[in-house]
Design an enzyme around this catalytic site. Structure first.
Site, short mmCIF file in Angstrom:
data_model
loop_
_atom_site.label_atom_id
_atom_site.label_comp_id
_atom_site.label_asym_id
_atom_site.label_seq_id
_atom_site.Cartn_x
_atom_site.Cartn_y
_atom_site.Cartn_z
N LYS A 191 0.85 -1.20 0.00
CA LYS A 191 0.00 0.00 0.00
C LYS A 191 0.88 1.24 0.00
CE LYS A 191 -1.85 2.78 2.88
NZ LYS A 191 -1.76 4.04 2.08
N GLU A 265 9.50 0.38 10.83
CA GLU A 265 10.55 1.38 10.56
C GLU A 265 9.88 2.73 10.78
OE1 GLU A 265 13.64 0.72 9.65
OE2 GLU A 265 13.60 -1.31 8.85
N CYS A 299 13.44 10.16 7.43
CA CYS A 299 13.28 9.61 8.78
C CYS A 299 14.57 9.72 9.58
CB CYS A 299 12.84 8.16 8.69
SG CYS A 299 13.87 7.21 7.57
N GLU A 396 9.96 15.15 15.99
CA GLU A 396 10.35 15.06 14.59
C GLU A 396 9.62 16.16 13.80
OE1 GLU A 396 8.89 11.58 12.47
OE2 GLU A 396 10.87 11.39 11.53
P1 NAD Z 1 2.13 7.86 8.38
O1 NAD Z 1 2.40 6.93 9.50
O2 NAD Z 1 1.06 8.86 8.54
O3 NAD Z 1 1.79 7.06 7.06
C1 NAD Z 1 2.59 6.04 6.55
C2 NAD Z 1 1.74 5.07 5.78
O4 NAD Z 1 0.84 4.44 6.68
C3 NAD Z 1 0.89 5.69 4.69
O5 NAD Z 1 0.85 4.79 3.60
C4 NAD Z 1 -0.48 5.80 5.35
O6 NAD Z 1 -1.55 5.77 4.44
C5 NAD Z 1 -0.50 4.56 6.21
N1 NAD Z 1 -1.38 4.63 7.38
C6 NAD Z 1 -1.87 5.75 8.00
N2 NAD Z 1 -2.63 5.40 9.05
C7 NAD Z 1 -2.61 4.03 9.11
C8 NAD Z 1 -3.18 3.07 10.00
N3 NAD Z 1 -3.93 3.43 11.06
N4 NAD Z 1 -2.92 1.75 9.78
C9 NAD Z 1 -2.16 1.37 8.74
N5 NAD Z 1 -1.61 2.23 7.86
C10 NAD Z 1 -1.81 3.55 8.05
O7 NAD Z 1 3.53 8.52 8.08
P2 NAD Z 1 3.85 9.58 6.98
O8 NAD Z 1 3.48 10.91 7.52
O9 NAD Z 1 3.32 9.16 5.68
O10 NAD Z 1 5.44 9.42 6.89
C11 NAD Z 1 6.30 10.11 7.68
C12 NAD Z 1 6.80 9.23 8.82
O11 NAD Z 1 7.44 8.06 8.30
C13 NAD Z 1 7.85 9.95 9.61
O12 NAD Z 1 7.61 9.77 10.98
C14 NAD Z 1 9.14 9.26 9.19
O13 NAD Z 1 10.16 9.33 10.13
C15 NAD Z 1 8.70 7.87 8.94
N6 NAD Z 1 9.64 7.16 8.05
C16 NAD Z 1 10.44 6.19 8.60
C17 NAD Z 1 11.37 5.53 7.80
C18 NAD Z 1 12.27 4.47 8.38
O14 NAD Z 1 12.86 3.71 7.63
N7 NAD Z 1 12.39 4.39 9.68
C19 NAD Z 1 11.47 5.82 6.45
C20 NAD Z 1 10.63 6.81 5.92
C21 NAD Z 1 9.71 7.47 6.75
#
Ligand code: NAD
Length: 486
Positions: A191, A265, A299, A396
């Site tokens: 997804k 992650e 991230c 963050e």
């Molecule tokens: P997010 O958690 O809002 O969304 C990430 C994904 O999860 C999206 O595809 C979203 O549609 C989905 N999602 C949202 N709510 C959900 C739920 N309740 N259940 C399942 N899926 C759900 O994060 P974001 O704002 O899209 O991304 C930014 C975050 O991602 C930052 O905190 C960043 O640090 C982190 N990140 C971590 C890594 C890593 O490798 N550690 C890499 C990239 C980004």
């Protein structure tokens, strides 16, 4: 004696150098990709994906619902048994083919990544897409060597794995997830994030071109509700999630008590530590690379800058001078350093935290530059006089904002670096190898870079400590989350 005449300062300017998007052929609408075919979503729902630099709609994208998920799981389960039964070398050949096709379509993928997400074309062209292909190449090589990668232990694939990725590195995160899962004999349902689904859908086309058996990879675009339903779906044997810590916790709670594998992650607030013996000019470049790469939507961004007091003034002055040379603007321009913020919602988050930084008493400096009239933008920002309890030192921001703190001794640097609920990455700038190893061994961070930052390689494991998550992606360590050891 005649005085040396003062030299006239040379000022350089840039002409626009836009990458042409003329040859990119996108459909007006994309459905779900299930059983090797694109289809209208059974949910009947769609939402636009928008270019954050222009706020123009690019295409209508399906929003997958529970029926789409159930259908994808059913076809994936049937496909997975056959996929796992293939000779491992054959599975590897499919991954190799996908990698080659990504390379062939690299220019198109880079442009689409930039249009959909706002990142500079220089980055999507030179980093995201080549690294995504390299990831598939790397795991193509592992497919028939799993026994070596898993220390000879008996193993089997999980089955059908659900993979959820964020918007900051859309294709790269998809590659990090899909390549090891497929190499280990799983079928995958991916997804993509709601604001950046396009390159994942082009990857679906690549899977078709590579003649990957239908059902081995499904792509279900959608929002958080789609992700939540996918995590809870019957028939999923493992969930791999990259995204925010809040959603990661929600997923972990949802899976409690179920025999479903999980890797997370998550977010970070990584420390970039500059010691007084570092090459200061090199460190300043590393600080810039650490926080302004991808507008700080990274991230592992080096968002907490820790500088030894004796060189703090010098680092601050050089950093500020360097920051003013960053070029913000059209992400499709090859000279752009800082592109568009991914969404209006993300821009609001950045603005809220920056306002909190000012309210709490830190000193803010933001580069003065003309922001384009349309789109979402935030100019590079430096905070000094930051205390460890300020929100900008703790939370963050996920934007082009760096918070500078100082330290006196090595022990204080380590203590301050570890003073975070996160533990994703860290940078150490010093010319003493021994000091770098000593400090690295005491940092609670999954990745530690020395005299470089944001350097990624498919052979190296990446992952977090503490609330930055668990499980590793990349290298041999990246195989472990995709098998059950029997
Ligand atoms: P997010 O958690 O809002 O969304 C990430 C994904 O999860 C999206 O595809 C979203 O549609 C989905 N999602 C949202 N709510 C959900 C739920 N309740 N259940 C399942 N899926 C759900 O994060 P974001 O704002 O899209 O991304 C930014 C975050 O991602 C930052 O905190 C960043 O640090 C982190 N990140 C971590 C890594 C890593 O490798 N550690 C890499 C990239 C980004």
């Amino acid at each position: 004696m005649t005085a040396t005449p003062e030299r006239t300062r040379l000022t350089w300017d840039y002409s626009p150098a836009p990458e042409s998007a003329d040859h990119v052929r996108l459909r007006d609408a994309y459905g779900v990709f299930v059983d090797g075919e694109f289809a209208d979503p059974r949910s009947g729902r769609a939402a636009p994906t928008v270019n954050p630099a222009t706020e123009q709609e690019i295409a209508q994208i399906a929003v997958a619902g529970e029926e789409d998920i159930a259908h994808a799981v059913q076809t994936a389960r049937a496909a997975q048994a056959k996929w796992a039964a293939l000779p491992a070398l054959e599975r590897g050949k499919y991954l190799f083919r996908i990698a080659r096709l990504m390379q062939e379509r690299a220019r198109e993928l880079a442009i689409v990544e930039t249009m959909d997400g706002g990142k500079p074309i220089r980055e999507s062209r030179d980093i995201d897409i080549p690294l995504a292909a390299a990831h598939f190449f790397h795991y193509a090589g592992w497919a028939d060597k799993l026994a070596y990668g898993l220390a000879g232990r008996a193993h089997r694939p999980h089955g059908v794995v659900a993979q959820i990725v964020p918007w900051n590195f859309p294709l790269l995160m998809a590659a990090w997830k899909l390549a090891p899962a497929l190499a280990c004999g799983n079928a995958a349902i991916l997804k993509p994030a709601e604001t950046t689904p396009l390159t994942a859908l082009l990857l679906a086309e690549i899977c078709q071109e590579a003649e990957l058996p239908p059902g081995v990879v499904s792509i279900l675009p959608g929002d958080g509700a789609t992700g939540a339903a996918l995590v809870r779906a019957e028939g999923i044997s493992k969930v791999a999630f990259t995204g925010s810590t809040a959603v990661g916790k929600n997923i972990q709670a949802a899976l409690a008590g179920r025999d479903v594998g999980l890797t997370l992650e998550l977010g970070g607030k990584s420390a970039n530590i500059v010691f007084e013996d570092a090459s200061i000019d090199q460190a300043v470049e590393g600080i810039v690379q650490g926080i302004f790469f991808n507008q700080g939507h990274v991230c592992c961004a080096g968002s907490r800058l820790l500088v030894q007091e004796s060189v703090a003034e010098q680092v601050e002055a050089k950093l500020w001078e360097r920051m003013q040379k960053l070029r913000l603007g059209d992400p499709l321009d090859k000279n752009t350093d800082v592109g568009a913020v991914n969404s209006g919602e993300q821009l609001e988050r950045i603005e809220t935290l920056v306002a909190a930084g000012e309210d709490e008493g830190a000193t803010r400096r933001t580069v003065a530059c003309d922001l384009p009239e349309r789109g979402h933008w935030f100019a590079p920002t430096l905070f000094t006089e930051v205390s460890p309890v300020h929100r900008i030192a703790v939370e963050e921001i996920f934007g082009p904002v760096v918070s500078m703190l100082t330290f006196r001794t090595q022990a204080e640097a380590i203590e301050k670096a570890n003073n975070s609920k996160y533990g994703l990455a860290a940078g150490i700038w010093t010319d003493k190898g021994g000091k770098a190893f000593e400090v690295a061994s005491q940092l609670q961070a999954g990745v530690v870079w020395q005299n470089t930052y944001n350097h990624f390689d498919p052979t190296a494991a990446f992952g977090g400590y503490k609330e930055s998550g668990f499980g590793r992606e990349g290298g041999a360590a990246g195989l472990r989350p995709y098998v059950r050891i029997s």
